[in-house]
Design a protein around this motif. Structure first.
Motif, PDB file in Angstrom:
ATOM      1  N   PHE A  98       0.818  -1.204   0.000  1.00  0.00           N
ATOM      2  CA  PHE A  98       0.000   0.000   0.000  1.00  0.00           C
ATOM      3  C   PHE A  98       0.856   1.261   0.000  1.00  0.00           C
ATOM      4  CE2 PHE A  98      -4.087  -2.059   1.266  1.00  0.00           C
ATOM      5  CZ  PHE A  98      -4.872  -1.405   0.345  1.00  0.00           C
ATOM      6  N   THR A 108       0.628   3.844  -2.979  1.00  0.00           N
ATOM      7  CA  THR A 108       0.116   5.174  -2.681  1.00  0.00           C
ATOM      8  C   THR A 108       1.148   6.252  -3.007  1.00  0.00           C
ATOM      9  OG1 THR A 108      -1.270   4.247  -0.927  1.00  0.00           O
ATOM     10  CG2 THR A 108      -0.896   6.619  -0.880  1.00  0.00           C
ATOM     11  N   TYR A 137      -6.754   4.870  -0.943  1.00  0.00           N
ATOM     12  CA  TYR A 137      -5.403   4.306  -0.870  1.00  0.00           C
ATOM     13  C   TYR A 137      -4.583   4.988   0.228  1.00  0.00           C
ATOM     14  CZ  TYR A 137      -7.387   3.405  -5.420  1.00  0.00           C
ATOM     15  OH  TYR A 137      -8.261   3.077  -6.421  1.00  0.00           O
TER      16      TYR A 137
END
Length: 286
Positions: A41, A45, A171
């Motif tokens: 993530f 991101t 996100y």
């Protein structure tokens, strides 16, 4: 996209049960899995937004959401440690009703009479599932209670991130909230990580890779992209299918059995949620 996200989430319960039956300790599994997902993530991101900034006024919501994720993961792994995957799937279907109840208790929301009728049907469904679930008395009740707590904590997390969703991408929220929820999870998991044996078969590692990429990372992209295109009401209809597919995967992959009372309870939960949503549309349209 909606159907794909629902299938990935539903399969995750069966995969996690399989992981726990084949050598993973509950807390070690949860901590290492979340660390891998957080890493993905953060990379994604940063590549997409080049920022993790959250305004100071919003950190209270981040803290509440992170606390709920921490407790939610404890409930998730230990509910599957004590209960069948099919039972957990059915009880997790009560989440929408808990969203409404928490909204009434903490946010002083005013809900239509149809909500309370649907909530009563859902409670009766939970009672039927608890009565029909297999396993010993102690372990069976432990699993049922933890599965209900799983739904409550997920409902609380859903409400906590609602203000954040209006200002940040899903996100960025996932990257930040998961990271702060992981910290206490990692601390309580230290003893189990020290005892964990990692000599797993290839199928177990394959399942672990799925549990990281599928339900934690890929579903966020699929779900929120689809919601943006078709709207939340239509997406919610798809989400109602998650308990059904969760039970189906548990029966097909883990060869679990399901009793008549559990089927009746699951049907009653679904009927309660469907009734509330159908009735709610009438005054909204008027």
């Amino acid at each position: 996209m909606l159907l794909g996200a629902v299938l990935l989430w539903a399969l995750n319960i069966t995969v996690t049960k399989y992981m726990l039956k084949h050598g993973w300790l509950p807390l070690a599994y949860a901590t290492i899995r979340y660390f891998a997902a957080i890493s993905i993530f953060w990379i994604y991101t940063w590549w997409r937004e080049r920022s993790f900034r959250i305004a100071r006024a919003d950190w209270i919501y981040v803290g509440i959401a992170a606390a709920m994720i921490f407790v939610n993961q404890l409930c998730f792994v230990y509910s599957l440690e004590f209960a069948h995957a099919s039972t957990v799937s059915l009880l997790f279907g009560t989440t929408p009703m808990f969203v409404g109840l928490i909204s009434v208790a903490l946010l002083h929301a005013r809900l239509h009479r149809s909500f309370w009728i649907g909530a009563a049907m859902t409670v009766c469904g939970v009672a039927l599932i608890a009565a029909g679930a297999g396993g010993g008395l102690v372990s069976g009740w432990k699993g049922d209670v933890l599965a209900i707590a799983l739904a409550i904590t997920w409902a609380s997390y859903t409400l906590a991130i609602a203000p954040l969703m209006r200002r940040y991408s899903p996100y960025r929220i996932s990257a930040v909230v998961l990271a702060f929820g992981w910290l206490p999870l990692a601390l309580v998991s230290i003893p189990q990580i020290g005892r964990q044996d990692f000599a797993f078969a290839g199928t177990v590692w394959l399942g672990f890779a799925y549990a990281v990429i599928g339900p934690l990372f890929l579903t966020n992209i699929l779900w929120f992209t689809a919601v943006d295109r078709v709207g939340a009401p239509r997406a919610t209809i798809f989400n109602n299918m998650q308990p059904f597919f969760g039970v189906l995967f548990a029966l097909l992959i883990l060869s679990e059995s399901i009793h008549g009372l559990e089927i009746a309870g699951g049907a009653l939960i679904f009927a309660g949620i469907a009734y509330e949503r159908v009735e709610r549309r009438v005054p909204a349209t008027e």
